[in-house]
Design a protein around this motif. Structure first.
Motif, PDB file in Angstrom:
ATOM      1  N   GLY A 608       0.804  -1.232  -0.074  1.00 29.09           N
ATOM      2  CA  GLY A 608      -0.159   0.026  -0.061  1.00 29.09           C
ATOM      3  C   GLY A 608       0.684   1.337  -0.089  1.00 29.09           C
ATOM      4  N   SER A 609       2.104   1.255   0.329  1.00 28.15           N
ATOM      5  CA  SER A 609       2.696   2.324   0.429  1.00 28.15           C
ATOM      6  C   SER A 609       3.719   2.659  -0.617  1.00 28.15           C
ATOM      7  CB  SER A 609       3.719   2.370   1.716  1.00 28.15           C
ATOM      8  OG  SER A 609       4.771   1.273   1.331  1.00 28.15           O
ATOM      9  N   TYR A 610       3.655   1.954  -1.863  1.00 30.70           N
ATOM     10  CA  TYR A 610       4.239   2.357  -3.195  1.00 30.70           C
ATOM     11  C   TYR A 610       3.572   3.280  -4.067  1.00 30.70           C
ATOM     12  CZ  TYR A 610       7.389  -1.739  -1.770  1.00 30.70           C
ATOM     13  OH  TYR A 610       8.426  -2.622  -1.216  1.00 30.70           O
ATOM     14  N   ARG A 611       4.320   3.963  -4.558  1.00 34.14           N
ATOM     15  CA  ARG A 611       3.834   4.928  -5.559  1.00 34.14           C
ATOM     16  C   ARG A 611       4.879   4.629  -6.991  1.00 34.14           C
ATOM     17  NH1 ARG A 611       0.903   4.658  -2.072  1.00 34.14           N
ATOM     18  NH2 ARG A 611      -0.056   6.448  -0.826  1.00 34.14           N
ATOM     19  N   ASN A 612       4.169   5.289  -8.124  1.00 34.09           N
ATOM     20  CA  ASN A 612       4.812   5.377  -9.422  1.00 34.09           C
ATOM     21  C   ASN A 612       5.173   4.068  -9.837  1.00 34.09           C
ATOM     22  OD1 ASN A 612       5.020   8.316  -9.165  1.00 34.09           O
ATOM     23  ND2 ASN A 612       6.788   8.151  -7.800  1.00 34.09           N
ATOM     24  N   CYS A 613       4.415   2.970  -9.719  1.00 27.04           N
ATOM     25  CA  CYS A 613       4.643   1.687 -10.053  1.00 27.04           C
ATOM     26  C   CYS A 613       3.999   1.637 -11.548  1.00 27.04           C
ATOM     27  CB  CYS A 613       3.871   0.700  -9.364  1.00 27.04           C
ATOM     28  SG  CYS A 613       4.312  -0.991  -9.725  1.00 27.04           S
ATOM     29  N   VAL A 614       4.720   0.940 -12.539  1.00 30.82           N
ATOM     30  CA  VAL A 614       4.146   0.928 -13.913  1.00 30.82           C
ATOM     31  C   VAL A 614       3.732  -0.628 -14.386  1.00 30.82           C
ATOM     32  CG1 VAL A 614       5.258   3.206 -14.507  1.00 30.82           C
ATOM     33  CG2 VAL A 614       6.263   0.971 -15.022  1.00 30.82           C
ATOM     34  N   ALA A 615       4.211  -1.464 -13.656  1.00 31.62           N
ATOM     35  CA  ALA A 615       4.135  -2.807 -14.239  1.00 31.62           C
ATOM     36  C   ALA A 615       4.247  -3.842 -12.778  1.00 31.62           C
ATOM     37  CB  ALA A 615       4.861  -3.455 -15.393  1.00 31.62           C
ATOM     38  N   ILE A 616       3.787  -4.800 -12.888  1.00 31.64           N
ATOM     39  CA  ILE A 616       3.761  -6.038 -11.718  1.00 31.64           C
ATOM     40  C   ILE A 616       3.644  -7.298 -12.214  1.00 31.64           C
ATOM     41  CG2 ILE A 616       2.350  -4.459 -10.406  1.00 31.64           C
ATOM     42  CD1 ILE A 616      -0.195  -6.178 -10.907  1.00 31.64           C
ATOM     43  N   ALA A 617       4.242  -8.265 -11.330  1.00 32.11           N
ATOM     44  CA  ALA A 617       4.201  -9.583 -11.782  1.00 32.11           C
ATOM     45  C   ALA A 617       4.126 -10.334 -10.389  1.00 32.11           C
ATOM     46  CB  ALA A 617       5.686 -10.015 -12.383  1.00 32.11           C
ATOM     47  N   ALA A 618       3.765 -11.633 -10.343  1.00 28.56           N
ATOM     48  CA  ALA A 618       3.795 -12.327  -9.005  1.00 28.56           C
ATOM     49  C   ALA A 618       4.426 -13.692  -9.040  1.00 28.56           C
ATOM     50  CB  ALA A 618       2.278 -12.361  -8.736  1.00 28.56           C
ATOM     51  N   GLY A 619       5.156 -13.994  -8.263  1.00 25.81           N
ATOM     52  CA  GLY A 619       5.894 -15.310  -7.900  1.00 25.81           C
ATOM     53  C   GLY A 619       5.005 -16.199  -6.997  1.00 25.81           C
ATOM     54  N   SER A 620       5.384 -17.104  -6.223  1.00 26.47           N
ATOM     55  CA  SER A 620       4.502 -17.962  -5.612  1.00 26.47           C
ATOM     56  C   SER A 620       4.097 -17.030  -4.182  1.00 26.47           C
ATOM     57  CB  SER A 620       5.348 -19.178  -5.026  1.00 26.47           C
ATOM     58  OG  SER A 620       5.465 -19.899  -6.092  1.00 26.47           O
ATOM     59  N   GLN A 621       5.241 -16.381  -3.774  1.00 18.16           N
ATOM     60  CA  GLN A 621       4.851 -15.696  -2.618  1.00 18.16           C
ATOM     61  C   GLN A 621       5.379 -14.556  -2.785  1.00 18.16           C
ATOM     62  OE1 GLN A 621       4.220 -18.015   1.471  1.00 18.16           O
ATOM     63  NE2 GLN A 621       5.675 -19.576   0.123  1.00 18.16           N
ATOM     64  N   THR A 622       5.669 -13.914  -3.861  1.00 19.35           N
ATOM     65  CA  THR A 622       6.491 -12.675  -4.093  1.00 19.35           C
ATOM     66  C   THR A 622       5.890 -11.384  -5.183  1.00 19.35           C
ATOM     67  OG1 THR A 622       8.576 -13.734  -3.869  1.00 19.35           O
ATOM     68  CG2 THR A 622       8.877 -11.633  -4.671  1.00 19.35           C
ATOM     69  N   SER A 623       5.658 -10.348  -4.525  1.00 18.33           N
ATOM     70  CA  SER A 623       5.166  -9.403  -5.494  1.00 18.33           C
ATOM     71  C   SER A 623       6.501  -8.685  -6.240  1.00 18.33           C
ATOM     72  CB  SER A 623       4.200  -8.341  -4.698  1.00 18.33           C
ATOM     73  OG  SER A 623       3.258  -8.933  -4.172  1.00 18.33           O
ATOM     74  N   VAL A 624       6.294  -8.784  -7.519  1.00 17.05           N
ATOM     75  CA  VAL A 624       7.499  -7.972  -7.991  1.00 17.05           C
ATOM     76  C   VAL A 624       6.717  -6.726  -8.832  1.00 17.05           C
ATOM     77  CG1 VAL A 624       9.066  -8.319  -9.678  1.00 17.05           C
ATOM     78  CG2 VAL A 624       8.402 -10.242  -8.608  1.00 17.05           C
ATOM     79  N   LEU A 625       7.680  -5.674  -8.496  1.00 16.35           N
ATOM     80  CA  LEU A 625       7.018  -4.249  -8.987  1.00 16.35           C
ATOM     81  C   LEU A 625       8.097  -3.365  -9.915  1.00 16.35           C
ATOM     82  CD1 LEU A 625       5.826  -3.175  -5.394  1.00 16.35           C
ATOM     83  CD2 LEU A 625       4.686  -4.610  -6.919  1.00 16.35           C
ATOM     84  N   LEU A 626       7.765  -3.105 -10.954  1.00 13.16           N
ATOM     85  CA  LEU A 626       8.408  -2.059 -11.663  1.00 13.16           C
ATOM     86  C   LEU A 626       8.122  -0.783 -11.696  1.00 13.16           C
ATOM     87  CD1 LEU A 626      10.660  -1.619 -14.057  1.00 13.16           C
ATOM     88  CD2 LEU A 626       8.822  -2.570 -15.869  1.00 13.16           C
TER      89      LEU A 626
END
Length: 719
Positions: A608-626
């Protein structure tokens, strides 16, 4: 102080300086101040030039001072104006109007032509001294100097006694008034000649010489006393930095050697202070001018170490007679303005280059750089503003078709259609002028389009449902099996209208061209999923046992296992991308913020605290943010080499599998970051010209634009 009587006479005229012993094809014809609308004081300078001599440019200088042209004025400096208009050689009379600062105390106004550049390349330069009539020519031969105009010392007039005329003095008294006896000096006189008259004449001559020596010493003494007094006063004034007063004192008394010294000292002082314009004034005012030294010094300091333009130095550097020096100065300023993204002023400065070919070439380079920069940084509205500003740059004209063609060309070169989408929606008139056919690219959006990603909040609302679906399409999905879409067909199935595919351990889901969603049965783990009947789905994401559907209006639907709350997405709005992990769901909002729901065992939902994100992906238990700046952040499980993905600063796209992340770099290369010690996912080192890629369960794969397939890892599929 100059005053303008608005009731009787709305203007006041000033004396116009004229050249002596030189000629110019242009001259100042009139100088006056007048009031506009009864309040604002304006200056008008009328210049005439002969149309028989074609000009490249015309420069004149003016200042609001009552002092003669050649006298320095610390309160009123010269201003320059250059005529380079295309119609310069079409008008015999040029009228320059300028507003006078309202707070300025006006004492006078004067102007003179300082430079004329002929079309044939010849340059005529003039200084204030060219407009001052000399009182005594320096080349007067000695024999032509009359006694009254004799000189001594530093050309100070000294009266030289005229000893050519008979003089009388006290020694030449007349003889008494009585008869004189005639004395014969003949041969037969019987007497010797008297020598008294000879002695008297010699004595008179000696006394006369002594008299003139005494007079001469007295005159020289007075002169030396006067000289010493002026010298002391001038030195005192100079020591107090009152150079203007020292200059006037020495100039009025014609002490040229002392005047030279004061000018040199004043010029050096102002140069050290960075006031190169004032330094130049004193360098020009010296009896033996040394302006080239100041020009060179100013030229070296036009652009300072702090990357600022010294306008004072630039005005002096402009008078550099060497064209190469001046060109170097101008280009250094242009480079600085470009670095500051001040392209409009860069074009204005380029207009001062002295050769037309250099001007045109440099202007084209500035324009191209500006267009490419604004397109690459996806500042589309700023480009529109820049185009509007071009109309204010008289020396550079660009057609609408050139602008449109530059936009289309750049879009094709960078595989970035976002600019075309933006201008087609916001400023369609720009693209309508194009000479390049844009019908084939106008409505297309490539998967992971860099422009859409970089300007998501601007471009996304402009996309059609079909464009959004194309943007999110994935033609390759990988877990332990491999699904590839070619022209809508998924290998080893009867599906022919697929847009995107995603898979996890228990299931595979397909997004069709009509916006509907279906699943491909998994022989080992087939789960029961009922998809809503809809045709507005633009993206799909498969979790371990749940599926996520993103709709064109920004809402989200999730079906399947909801043990951990991973399907609680009904309240989500303004979503532009979704991703599904093992038991959680991740969503990217239009404003660059994130939402998540489901299992948070490793903190993968704390986004909830992240800003300016432009793309996302998900591993088993990992949120990956670009993010916009190309950096990558991981939230949740990030042990071993997986966390090294956060060292990336030039990422343009991301994919995630069970415990691995692949990052595409801006240069087209790929990097794999694995959470397994063995590194059994394989390698991306040989990937080239990739259309799509994915990470599965201890395996990776990629699909080349030419149809080639790359795969590796412990669980990579045979096909």
């Amino acid at each position: 102080m100059v005053t303008i009587n608005n009731e009787k006479d709305n203007s006041i005229d000033f004396e116009v300086p004229h050249l002596y012993d030189k000629s110019s094809p242009a001259s100042v014809e009139a100088i006056c101040l007048y009031k506009a609308n009864g309040t604002q004081v304006m200056m008008r300078i009328v210049i005439k030039h002969s149309l028989d001599i074609p000009l490249e440019s015309l420069t004149f200088k003016y200042r609001f001072s009552s002092l003669p042209l050649d006298e320095p004025d610390s309160r009123h400096s010269y201003h320059s104006y250059v005529y380079t208009d295309d119609d310069l050689n079409k008008k015999e009379t040029l009228i320059f109007n300028g507003a006078v600062p309202s707070k300025m105390k006006l004492e006078g106004c004067t102007a003179y032509i300082s430079e004329v550049r002929l079309a044939n390349g010849e340059v005529l330069s003039f200084t204030p001294y060219d407009y001052i009539k000399p009182t005594v020519p320096d080349n007067v031969p000695p024999e032509s100097v009359t006694p009254e105009s004799g000189t001594a010392g530093d050309n100070t007039a000294v009266a030289i006694p005229d000893n050519t005329a008979p003089r009388k003095n006290s020694l030449d008294r007349a003889a008494p008034a009585k008869a004189k006896r005639r004395v014969s000096h003949g041969r037969n006189s019987g007497t010797k000649p008297k020598k008294k008259p000879l002695r008297r004449g010699l004595l008179a001559a000696i006394l006369t010489v002594c008299f003139f020596v005494i007079i001469g010493e007295a005159v020289i003494g007075v002169y030396l006393y006067n000289y010493t007094d002026i010298k002391s006063t001038a030195k005192l004034l100079a020591s107090e930095k009152r150079y203007n007063e020292a200059y006037k004192l020495l100039y009025d008394n014609e002490y040229k050697s002392l005047l030279q010294s004061v000018c040199e000292e004043a010029s050096a002082y102002y140069a050290e202070e960075g006031d190169y314009e004032q330094a130049y004034v004193y360098a020009m005012a010296a009896p033996q001018t040394f302006e080239e030294e100041i020009v060179s010094l100013a030229a070296a300091n036009v652009v300072s170490d702090s990357d600022e333009i010294n306008e004072n130095a630039y005005r002096v550097a402009k008078v550099a007679s060497d064209d190469q020096t001046f060109s170097t100065i101008v280009h250094s300023i242009i480079d600085l303005l470009i670095a500051k993204e001040d392209y409009t002023n860069a074009l204005r400065v380029a207009s001062e280059l002295r050769y037309i070919n250099d001007r045109e070439r440099t202007a084209d380079e500035i324009f191209t750089t500006a267009v490419n920069h604004y397109l690459d940084s996806h500042r589309f509205e700023r480009l529109v503003s820049f185009i509007d500003e071009l109309e204010a740059v008289d020396s550079f004209a660009v057609s609408d078709s050139e602008i449109a063609d530059a936009i289309i060309t750049r879009s094709r070169e960078t595989n970035d259609s976002s600019c075309l989408i933006y201008y087609n929606a916001k400023h369609k008139s720009l693209l309508d002028a194009a000479t390049i056919d844009i019908s084939s690219v106008e409505l297309s959006v490539n998967p992971d389009d860099p422009g859409v990603r970089a300007a998501l909040d601007v471009i996304w609302p402009l996309l059609t449902t079909e464009q959004k679906r194309t943007y999110h399409s994935h033609t390759l999905a990988l877990y332990k099996e491999q699904f590839i879409i070619k022209n809508g067909r998924i290998s080893d199935t009867d599906i022919t209208d697929a847009v995107s595919v995603d898979t996890y351990e228990y299931h595979t889901i397909v997004l069709h061209k009509d916006g509907s969603v279906s699943s491909i049965p998994n022989e080992k783990h087939n789960i029961d999923e009922t998809f809503p009947k809809t045709n507005d789905v633009i993206q799909i994401a498969a979790g371990l046992s749940h599926s996520v559907l993103l709709h064109a209006d920004g809402t989200v639907t999730a079906v399947g296992d909801n043990t951990y709350g991973q399907c609680n997405v009904s309240s989500w709005t303004d979503i532009v991308a979704v991703a599904a992990g093992q038991n959680f769901t991740l969503g990217l909002k239009l404003d660059g913020t994130l939402v998540a729901c489901g299992s948070n065992a490793c903190g993968q939902c704390d986004v909830g605290s992240y800003r300016n994100c432009v793309a996302i992906a998900a591993g088993s238990q990992t949120s990956v943010l670009l993010f916009e700046d190309g950096t990558v952040r991981l939230q949740g499980y990030r042990s071993l080499g997986l966390k090294d993905a956060e060292s990336v600063s030039d990422a343009v796209s991301i994919r995630a599998g069970s415990v691995a992340v692949i990052v595409e770099h801006a240069n087209g290369s790929y990097s794999l970051f694995s959470g397994l010690e063995s590194g059994s996912f394989g390698s991306t080192s040989g990937w080239r010209d990739i259309a799509d890629y994915d990470v599965g369960s201890v395996c990776i794969g990629a699909l080349g634009n030419n149809g080639s397939i790359y795969s590796g890892g412990d669980n990579h599929p045979d096909r």
